[in-house]
Design a protein around this motif. Sequence first.
Motif, short mmCIF file in Angstrom:
data_model
loop_
_atom_site.label_atom_id
_atom_site.label_comp_id
_atom_site.label_asym_id
_atom_site.label_seq_id
_atom_site.Cartn_x
_atom_site.Cartn_y
_atom_site.Cartn_z
N VAL A 76 19.16 -4.79 -5.42
CA VAL A 76 20.11 -3.93 -6.13
C VAL A 76 19.98 -2.49 -5.62
O VAL A 76 20.97 -1.83 -5.33
N GLU A 77 18.72 -2.03 -5.51
CA GLU A 77 18.50 -0.64 -5.12
C GLU A 77 17.09 -0.43 -4.59
O GLU A 77 16.13 -1.02 -5.08
N VAL A 78 17.00 0.43 -3.57
CA VAL A 78 15.72 0.95 -3.09
C VAL A 78 15.84 2.46 -3.12
O VAL A 78 16.81 3.02 -2.60
N THR A 79 14.86 3.11 -3.74
CA THR A 79 14.81 4.57 -3.71
C THR A 79 13.49 5.01 -3.10
O THR A 79 12.47 4.33 -3.25
N GLY A 80 13.53 6.13 -2.41
CA GLY A 80 12.35 6.65 -1.73
C GLY A 80 12.46 6.48 -0.23
O GLY A 80 13.41 5.90 0.28
N ARG A 81 11.48 7.04 0.45
CA ARG A 81 11.46 6.97 1.92
C ARG A 81 10.57 5.81 2.35
O ARG A 81 9.44 5.68 1.89
N ILE A 82 11.08 4.98 3.24
CA ILE A 82 10.31 3.85 3.75
C ILE A 82 9.53 4.36 4.97
O ILE A 82 9.94 4.24 6.12
N GLU A 83 8.40 5.01 4.64
CA GLU A 83 7.51 5.58 5.65
C GLU A 83 6.08 5.36 5.19
O GLU A 83 5.80 5.36 3.99
N GLN A 84 5.17 5.19 6.13
CA GLN A 84 3.78 4.91 5.79
C GLN A 84 3.24 5.97 4.83
O GLN A 84 3.44 7.17 5.02
N GLY A 85 2.56 5.49 3.79
CA GLY A 85 1.96 6.37 2.80
C GLY A 85 2.89 6.77 1.67
O GLY A 85 2.46 7.34 0.67
N GLU A 86 4.17 6.46 1.77
CA GLU A 86 5.16 6.81 0.75
C GLU A 86 5.25 5.72 -0.31
O GLU A 86 4.87 4.58 -0.08
N SER B 164 3.94 0.75 -2.58
CA SER B 164 3.44 1.67 -1.56
C SER B 164 3.71 1.09 -0.19
O SER B 164 3.48 -0.10 0.03
N VAL B 165 4.18 1.93 0.71
CA VAL B 165 4.34 1.51 2.11
C VAL B 165 2.96 1.67 2.74
O VAL B 165 2.54 2.76 3.11
N ALA B 166 2.22 0.58 2.80
CA ALA B 166 0.81 0.61 3.18
C ALA B 166 0.58 0.60 4.68
O ALA B 166 -0.44 1.11 5.16
N GLU B 167 1.52 0.01 5.43
CA GLU B 167 1.31 -0.14 6.88
C GLU B 167 2.66 -0.12 7.59
O GLU B 167 3.62 -0.73 7.12
N MET B 168 2.71 0.60 8.70
CA MET B 168 3.90 0.58 9.56
C MET B 168 3.43 0.63 11.01
O MET B 168 2.69 1.53 11.39
N GLY C 256 1.84 -3.49 -4.12
CA GLY C 256 2.04 -3.06 -5.49
C GLY C 256 1.29 -4.00 -6.41
O GLY C 256 0.84 -5.07 -5.98
N GLY C 257 1.16 -3.61 -7.67
CA GLY C 257 0.50 -4.53 -8.58
C GLY C 257 -0.09 -3.86 -9.81
O GLY C 257 0.27 -2.74 -10.15
N MET C 258 -1.01 -4.57 -10.41
CA MET C 258 -1.62 -4.15 -11.66
C MET C 258 -2.85 -3.28 -11.42
O MET C 258 -3.46 -3.36 -10.35
N PRO C 259 -3.21 -2.47 -12.43
CA PRO C 259 -4.42 -1.66 -12.31
C PRO C 259 -5.65 -2.54 -12.08
O PRO C 259 -5.67 -3.71 -12.45
N MET C 260 -6.67 -1.95 -11.52
CA MET C 260 -7.97 -2.59 -11.28
C MET C 260 -7.83 -3.85 -10.42
O MET C 260 -8.66 -4.75 -10.49
N ARG C 261 -6.77 -3.93 -9.65
CA ARG C 261 -6.54 -5.05 -8.74
C ARG C 261 -6.57 -6.41 -9.43
O ARG C 261 -6.98 -7.41 -8.85
#
Length: 140
Positions: A36-46, A63-67, A77-82
């Motif tokens: 439906v929608e993506v907001t934000g920049r698709i860049e590492q660390g964003e 989080s964009v973890a790797e590029m 993404g996910g829940m606190p405390m993994r």
Amino acid sequence: MTTTTSTTVQIDAPAERVWQLVTDPDWWNRADNGVVEVTGRIEQGEKIKLVSELQPKRGFTLSVAEMQAPQRMTWTGGMPMRLCTGRRTFAIASEGDRSCTFTMAEDFTGPLAPLIVKSMPDFQSSFDGFAAALKKDSEA
């Protein structure tokens, strides 16, 4: 690790073209790709926010973890405390100058992952639709 969904498609376009689309929030928002929608920049660390057609009333902060252009990108993404962490990987394997293979997979880890995965909708048709839209737009 629990792999819930993956899809692979052969695309008759250079890997760079596929990469250009998959990292462009405007493409995500205009394509018929199950999102439906993506907001934000698709860049590492964003951080980005994604709203899926499967759950249109709920957005997910990722989080964009790797590029590694133009081969690989990973969102987490996910829940606190993994307690449950999702990892979506986009891989583009070049097969010469004019063709590539695109794969998207989602894995979940953590002590609550088995329970969370059981409560989630089936992503397969959404993933397949995304891959089909990416193929169509990359080849256009």
